[in-house]
Each structure stands twice: as structure tokens, then as C-alpha cells.
Scaffold this motif. Structure first.
Motif, PDB file in Angstrom:
ATOM      1  N   LEU A   1       2.733  -3.293 -32.085  1.00 48.02           N
ATOM      2  CA  LEU A   1       3.815  -4.177 -32.519  1.00 48.02           C
ATOM      3  C   LEU A   1       4.989  -3.994 -31.566  1.00 48.02           C
ATOM      4  N   ARG A   2       5.724  -5.058 -31.346  1.00 48.04           N
ATOM      5  CA  ARG A   2       6.823  -5.028 -30.381  1.00 48.04           C
ATOM      6  C   ARG A   2       8.159  -5.026 -31.107  1.00 48.04           C
ATOM      7  N   ARG A   3       8.879  -3.888 -31.026  1.00 48.90           N
ATOM      8  CA  ARG A   3      10.182  -3.746 -31.676  1.00 48.90           C
ATOM      9  C   ARG A   3      11.252  -4.433 -30.836  1.00 48.90           C
ATOM     10  N   ILE A   4      12.151  -5.103 -31.513  1.00 47.23           N
ATOM     11  CA  ILE A   4      13.255  -5.808 -30.862  1.00 47.23           C
ATOM     12  C   ILE A   4      14.550  -5.081 -31.227  1.00 47.23           C
ATOM     13  N   SER A   5      15.411  -4.807 -30.240  1.00 49.18           N
ATOM     14  CA  SER A   5      16.697  -4.163 -30.533  1.00 49.18           C
ATOM     15  C   SER A   5      17.756  -5.225 -30.803  1.00 49.18           C
ATOM     16  N   LEU A   6      18.801  -4.820 -31.490  1.00 48.45           N
ATOM     17  CA  LEU A   6      19.876  -5.751 -31.853  1.00 48.45           C
ATOM     18  C   LEU A   6      21.032  -5.628 -30.877  1.00 48.45           C
ATOM     19  N   PRO A   7      21.509  -6.746 -30.357  1.00 49.15           N
ATOM     20  CA  PRO A   7      22.706  -6.704 -29.509  1.00 49.15           C
ATOM     21  C   PRO A   7      23.943  -6.532 -30.386  1.00 49.15           C
ATOM     22  N   PRO A   8      25.077  -6.139 -29.816  1.00 47.15           N
ATOM     23  CA  PRO A   8      26.295  -5.987 -30.616  1.00 47.15           C
ATOM     24  C   PRO A   8      26.691  -7.273 -31.343  1.00 47.15           C
ATOM     25  N   VAL A   9      26.476  -8.415 -30.715  1.00 45.45           N
ATOM     26  CA  VAL A   9      26.764  -9.696 -31.346  1.00 45.45           C
ATOM     27  C   VAL A   9      25.437 -10.421 -31.528  1.00 45.45           C
TER      28      VAL A   9
ATOM     29  N   LEU B   1      21.355 -12.709 -42.640  1.00 45.62           N
ATOM     30  CA  LEU B   1      22.235 -11.651 -43.142  1.00 45.62           C
ATOM     31  C   LEU B   1      23.417 -12.253 -43.881  1.00 45.62           C
ATOM     32  N   ASN B   2      23.979 -13.324 -43.326  1.00 43.96           N
ATOM     33  CA  ASN B   2      25.099 -14.006 -43.963  1.00 43.96           C
ATOM     34  C   ASN B   2      24.679 -14.566 -45.325  1.00 43.96           C
ATOM     35  N   GLN B   3      23.490 -15.131 -45.382  1.00 43.66           N
ATOM     36  CA  GLN B   3      22.963 -15.705 -46.624  1.00 43.66           C
ATOM     37  C   GLN B   3      22.907 -14.653 -47.738  1.00 43.66           C
ATOM     38  N   PHE B   4      22.538 -13.425 -47.389  1.00 42.24           N
ATOM     39  CA  PHE B   4      22.425 -12.359 -48.379  1.00 42.24           C
ATOM     40  C   PHE B   4      23.716 -11.555 -48.523  1.00 42.24           C
ATOM     41  N   GLY B   5      24.721 -11.849 -47.704  1.00 40.68           N
ATOM     42  CA  GLY B   5      25.966 -11.092 -47.761  1.00 40.68           C
ATOM     43  C   GLY B   5      25.793  -9.658 -47.292  1.00 40.68           C
ATOM     44  N   LEU B   6      24.909  -9.456 -46.329  1.00 41.52           N
ATOM     45  CA  LEU B   6      24.617  -8.119 -45.814  1.00 41.52           C
ATOM     46  C   LEU B   6      25.078  -8.000 -44.364  1.00 41.52           C
ATOM     47  N   GLY B   7      25.236  -6.776 -43.884  1.00 41.83           N
ATOM     48  CA  GLY B   7      25.653  -6.527 -42.501  1.00 41.83           C
ATOM     49  C   GLY B   7      24.498  -6.056 -41.643  1.00 41.83           C
ATOM     50  N   ARG B   8      24.732  -6.048 -40.339  1.00 42.15           N
ATOM     51  CA  ARG B   8      23.686  -5.653 -39.394  1.00 42.15           C
ATOM     52  C   ARG B   8      23.254  -4.205 -39.586  1.00 42.15           C
ATOM     53  N   ASN B   9      24.120  -3.371 -40.177  1.00 43.07           N
ATOM     54  CA  ASN B   9      23.753  -1.977 -40.423  1.00 43.07           C
ATOM     55  C   ASN B   9      22.673  -1.858 -41.507  1.00 43.07           C
TER      56      ASN B   9
ATOM     57  N   ILE C   1      15.092  -5.829 -44.000  1.00 47.07           N
ATOM     58  CA  ILE C   1      16.488  -5.641 -44.384  1.00 47.07           C
ATOM     59  C   ILE C   1      16.510  -4.744 -45.606  1.00 47.07           C
ATOM     60  N   ARG C   2      17.291  -3.687 -45.527  1.00 47.07           N
ATOM     61  CA  ARG C   2      17.390  -2.749 -46.644  1.00 47.07           C
ATOM     62  C   ARG C   2      18.622  -3.097 -47.482  1.00 47.07           C
TER      63      ARG C   2
END
Length: 172
Positions: free
Chosen positions: A9-17, A47-55, A29-30
Motif C-alpha cells: 500500500l502506498r502511504r501519502i503524506s499531508l502537506p501543511p496546507v 475534514l471540514n464536513q465533520f468539523g475535524l482538523g488535520r491532526n 480519520i480518528r
């Protein structure tokens, strides 16, 4: 059905934005003691739809609905009712840890997005600044945040953020 163990499986990293649009990804998403396994072309929107943050993003994998379906089947005994949410069970945590231990193969947004990311040597070559000067500036708290790549061995900076910072007349 063969269980997925993270290998291949290929993991993708998250950019700051987070980009508003990108190729399909499967995300974990936890939220509290649950994890949502879903597919999207806009993680920022989800994330916006669920009101969650990237963390709260536990894992992002290159994939689409086929991979999502396979993961739903694999963790079906931990599913919460008839949703895409799963109880935070040891097999799910082990899978996430195993995938996150592997180096990321790309930055979210695909190859066209990765071209916007540079390391300090590339920034120095492009801007005519010395590497020593940039390394000193990097300690400034207003310097753009970096994203680790390849297991954190290389720090990448978003080209647009660096250009804004340099345009503000930062000189030392």
C-alpha cells in the motif's frame, strides 16, 4: 479474501496546507474512540464536513473505492452499525501503525502538487540565497512550516509560502 497488511500500500503524506482537490485517497480519520475509513478527492472538504482538523487524520493511502471496500470488509467486525465508522480496535491500530511506519511515496495532491515542494538546497538555488542564510532563517518562528518526507530525513517547504516569506524583506 486475503487480509491487507500494509505491504504494497502506498502511504501519502499531508502537506501543511491541504489542497482542495486531489486524486482519490483512502483516509482514516480518528474521532474519539472511532475511526472512519473513507474515500475522497478532497480531504480538506471532508475534514471540514465533520468539523475535524488535520491532526485527526490517522492515515492516508493511495487508493479508491476498491481499497476502501477491502478495508471495510477486513475490519467489518469492528464496524459501528451500518456506517463507515469503526471502533478503535487493536487490529485497526496495528494496521495503521504498520502503514505509517513505511515512508510516504508522495505528498497529497499528486505529482503536480509535489512540484510545489522544495528542500533548502532547491530554495537556495532558485532564490540565490546561501544555504547557511536559509538555515538560520529556518529558526525564525514565522518561517514556513515544513513537511517531513521519506521518513523525515528531508524537510520540504511549500514554494508559495517561502516566496511570501522572502518577499516580506526578511534579511539578517
Amino acid at each position: 479474501m486475503q487480509k491487507l497488511n500494509g505491504a504494497g500500500l502506498r502511504r501519502i503524506s499531508l502537506p501543511p496546507v491541504l489542497p482542495t482537490s486531489h486524486p482519490y485517497v483512502v483516509y482514516f480519520i480518528r474521532n474519539g474512540n472511532r475511526i472512519k475509513i473513507g474515500t475522497t478527492k478532497s480531504l480538506a472538504g471532508r475534514l471540514n464536513q465533520f468539523g475535524l482538523g488535520r491532526n485527526q487524520v490517522a492515515l492516508v493511502l493511495e487508493g479508491d473505492y476498491a481499497l476502501e471496500g477491502a478495508l471495510h470488509a477486513q475490519f467489518s467486525e469492528h464496524r459501528v452499525d451500518d456506517t463507515e465508522w469503526f471502533r478503535l480496535a487493536p487490529p485497526l491500530l496495528a494496521f495503521s501503525r504498520q502503514c505509517n511506519a513505511r515512508p510516504a511515496v508522495a505528498m497529497l495532491g499528486g505529482p503536480e502538487h509535489e512540484a510545489l515542494w522544495e528542500d533548502l538546497e532547491q530554495i537556495a538555488a532558485r532564490t540565490g540565497r546561501s544555504l547557511a542564510e536559509l538555515q538560520t532563517w529556518r529558526k525564525d518562528p514565522t518561517w514556513p512550516k515544513s513537511e517531513g518526507n521519506a521518513g523525515g530525513r528531508r524537510r520540504l517547504y511549500h514554494r508559495h509560502q517561502v516566496d511570501i516569506w522572502l518577499a516580506r524583506g526578511r534579511t539578517r
